[in-house]
Design a protein around this motif. Sequence first.
Motif, short mmCIF file in Angstrom:
data_model
loop_
_atom_site.label_atom_id
_atom_site.label_comp_id
_atom_site.label_asym_id
_atom_site.label_seq_id
_atom_site.Cartn_x
_atom_site.Cartn_y
_atom_site.Cartn_z
N MET B 188 -1.10 82.05 60.97
CA MET B 188 0.21 81.67 61.53
C MET B 188 1.26 82.73 61.20
O MET B 188 2.10 83.06 62.03
CB MET B 188 0.68 80.34 60.93
N ALA B 189 1.20 83.26 59.98
CA ALA B 189 2.25 84.20 59.53
C ALA B 189 2.15 85.54 60.24
O ALA B 189 3.12 86.30 60.28
CB ALA B 189 2.16 84.38 58.02
N THR B 190 0.99 85.85 60.78
CA THR B 190 0.84 87.11 61.50
C THR B 190 0.78 86.86 63.00
O THR B 190 0.40 87.74 63.77
CB THR B 190 -0.44 87.86 61.07
N GLY B 191 1.14 85.64 63.42
CA GLY B 191 1.06 85.29 64.84
C GLY B 191 2.37 85.53 65.58
O GLY B 191 3.14 86.43 65.24
N THR B 192 2.62 84.71 66.57
CA THR B 192 3.84 84.83 67.38
C THR B 192 5.05 84.39 66.55
O THR B 192 4.89 83.83 65.47
CB THR B 192 3.73 83.90 68.61
N ASP B 193 6.23 84.63 67.09
CA ASP B 193 7.45 84.19 66.42
C ASP B 193 7.42 82.69 66.18
O ASP B 193 7.81 82.20 65.11
CB ASP B 193 8.69 84.55 67.25
N ALA B 194 6.96 81.98 67.19
CA ALA B 194 6.92 80.52 67.07
C ALA B 194 5.99 80.10 65.94
O ALA B 194 6.29 79.18 65.17
CB ALA B 194 6.48 79.89 68.39
N ARG B 196 5.18 81.90 63.29
CA ARG B 196 5.81 82.26 62.01
C ARG B 196 6.86 81.23 61.61
O ARG B 196 6.98 80.87 60.44
CB ARG B 196 6.45 83.65 62.08
N ARG B 197 7.60 80.78 62.61
CA ARG B 197 8.62 79.76 62.31
C ARG B 197 7.96 78.47 61.81
O ARG B 197 8.45 77.82 60.88
CB ARG B 197 9.47 79.46 63.56
N MET B 198 6.84 78.11 62.42
CA MET B 198 6.12 76.91 61.98
C MET B 198 5.63 77.08 60.53
O MET B 198 5.72 76.15 59.71
CB MET B 198 4.92 76.62 62.88
N ALA B 199 5.12 78.26 60.23
CA ALA B 199 4.61 78.51 58.87
C ALA B 199 5.75 78.42 57.85
O ALA B 199 5.60 77.80 56.79
CB ALA B 199 3.94 79.89 58.81
N GLN B 200 6.91 79.04 58.20
CA GLN B 200 8.06 79.00 57.29
C GLN B 200 8.56 77.56 57.12
O GLN B 200 8.86 77.12 56.00
CB GLN B 200 9.19 79.89 57.81
N ASP B 201 8.59 76.85 58.23
CA ASP B 201 9.05 75.45 58.19
C ASP B 201 8.13 74.60 57.29
O ASP B 201 8.60 73.76 56.52
CB ASP B 201 9.08 74.89 59.62
N ALA B 202 6.83 74.84 57.39
CA ALA B 202 5.88 74.08 56.55
C ALA B 202 6.11 74.40 55.07
O ALA B 202 6.14 73.49 54.24
CB ALA B 202 4.44 74.41 56.96
N LEU B 203 6.31 75.67 54.75
CA LEU B 203 6.58 76.04 53.36
C LEU B 203 7.89 75.40 52.89
O LEU B 203 7.97 74.88 51.77
CB LEU B 203 6.64 77.57 53.23
N ASP B 204 8.91 75.44 53.76
CA ASP B 204 10.20 74.85 53.39
C ASP B 204 10.05 73.37 53.02
O ASP B 204 10.67 72.90 52.07
CB ASP B 204 11.20 74.97 54.57
N ARG B 205 9.26 72.66 53.80
CA ARG B 205 9.14 71.21 53.56
C ARG B 205 8.19 70.87 52.41
O ARG B 205 8.35 69.86 51.75
CB ARG B 205 8.71 70.50 54.84
N PHE B 206 7.17 71.71 52.18
CA PHE B 206 6.17 71.34 51.17
C PHE B 206 6.42 71.96 49.80
O PHE B 206 5.76 71.60 48.83
CB PHE B 206 4.75 71.69 51.66
N TRP B 207 7.37 72.89 49.70
CA TRP B 207 7.56 73.58 48.41
C TRP B 207 7.95 72.61 47.28
O TRP B 207 7.26 72.50 46.26
CB TRP B 207 8.61 74.69 48.55
N TYR B 208 9.06 71.89 47.50
CA TYR B 208 9.53 71.03 46.40
C TYR B 208 8.59 69.83 46.15
O TYR B 208 8.30 69.51 44.99
CB TYR B 208 10.99 70.61 46.62
N PRO B 209 8.11 69.18 47.21
CA PRO B 209 7.11 68.12 46.95
C PRO B 209 5.89 68.64 46.18
O PRO B 209 5.31 67.92 45.37
CB PRO B 209 6.73 67.64 48.35
N SER B 210 5.51 69.91 46.40
CA SER B 210 4.37 70.47 45.64
C SER B 210 4.74 70.62 44.17
O SER B 210 3.92 70.34 43.29
CB SER B 210 3.96 71.83 46.21
N LEU B 211 5.98 71.06 43.90
CA LEU B 211 6.42 71.18 42.50
C LEU B 211 6.45 69.82 41.81
O LEU B 211 6.20 69.70 40.60
CB LEU B 211 7.81 71.82 42.41
N MET B 212 6.74 68.78 42.61
CA MET B 212 6.78 67.42 42.05
C MET B 212 5.40 66.94 41.64
O MET B 212 5.28 66.02 40.82
CB MET B 212 7.34 66.43 43.07
#
Lengths: 128, 328
Positions: B188-194, B196-212
């Motif tokens: 995903m990160a080396t794919g189209t702009d769309a 990459r945005r999905m990959a970033q969005d997934a990281l944004d949403r899962f980062w803090y729940p993962s730390l929890m």
Amino acid sequence: MSADGVPSAELGANGNDTAGGSDTAGATAAETPPVRTEWPLWEIFIRGQHGLNHRHVGSLHAPDAEMAIGNARDVYTRRNEGTSIWAVRSADIVASAPSDKGPLFDAAESKVYRHPTFFDIPDDVGHM
Amino acid sequence: MYAQMVKGDGTGVRSPEQMSPEERAFQARIDADEKIEPKEWMPDGYRRTLIRQISQHAHSEIVGQLPEGNWITRAPTLERKVILLAKVQDEAGHGLYLYCAAETLGISRDEMFEQLHSGRAKYSSIFNYPTLSWADIGAVGWLVDGAAIMNQVPLQRTSYGPYARAMVRICKEESFHQRQGFDIMMKMATGTDAQRRMAQDALDRFWYPSLMMFGPSDAESVHSAQSMAWKIKIDANDALRQRFVDQTVPQAEYLGLRIPDETLAWNEDKGGHDFAAPDWDEFFAVLAGDGPCNAERLGTRVAAWEEGAWFRDGLTAHAAKRASRSAA
């Protein structure tokens, strides 16, 4: 709960068959109409490679032997871990009790002469 | 996946003088790194805490299938689909290994299911978050399974034999899970702009729940101190979380993704990253049942159990019929 009241889900866990609630429930399933009860517990042994012994890998619940083999295949051999499966009803396994450890095994400790390293063979004799 | 916030009972570690002779002998065996096996004597608190911890861990594996199951029919290729199926099947297997380990302590499978289905038992908070895009499946494998591995690898050395052996088996398989997740993220990160945005969005949403996932700091917890003395908990929550962040930051850099934390910075003095704590109020709310997907997850699980009842009954009836015929 006393340790003896623990139903076996691990080989060696049941020295007292009648104590295991799930085991006895399964054993009576044959005579009574099907009621909502836990399936009996099975201990699973897998032969990893040709030429090796079957080895205990864990346990699972299944209504009968055929399903136990089928479930064992799915649970314990998803990555080519086995060439053969044994399934044994946990209730049918007889295990030594932890308190028997001394009488059963301590006696062997004093019999060091049973090991080849007990005997000093001079180097001049060569490999033996 | 694993257990969070396992409450022990009692008031913490007791001194040798406060222990009974049996407890002293038991603690000596633990200190000597001996494994405790099912039929052997153990303190009631050890048994109860382990049942809670292992069953919570098992429930997490079972409920953990659901966020990913959501994407089995939507996987982008046939190859991704069979890989995801294999991963979800592994999670079921991990649940089964752990339920069996818990059963050796004297609780039945049905009791554990009842605790899960009635909502009395907990499972990891992470599974109450939705998987909204395919990139989320990548993020779950990379971050959620990555966090689980952090916790589970040390548990292979736990003092209770059946639990340690289940952990060894699980850890072997968990590595596949994290790598398949990272593989999805790389694509995903080396794919189209769309993409990459999905990959970033997934990281944004899962980062803090993962730390929890590691649970709140337990530096002051008497329950954790007792669990560590019994070697059913190996590392402190903060230490595991730090290890996870330090491992994940360079991986995110490799992907060209930004971790959603403005305060994230390398701290030379401590030899690790400084990072923002997750919102612990949110964590406690999710654990109490108020996460985005709590009702849906538990509802799906209960429905699967209830709708499968006729099939389990059929197998039981078939087994009974066969047994009575062979007896006749």
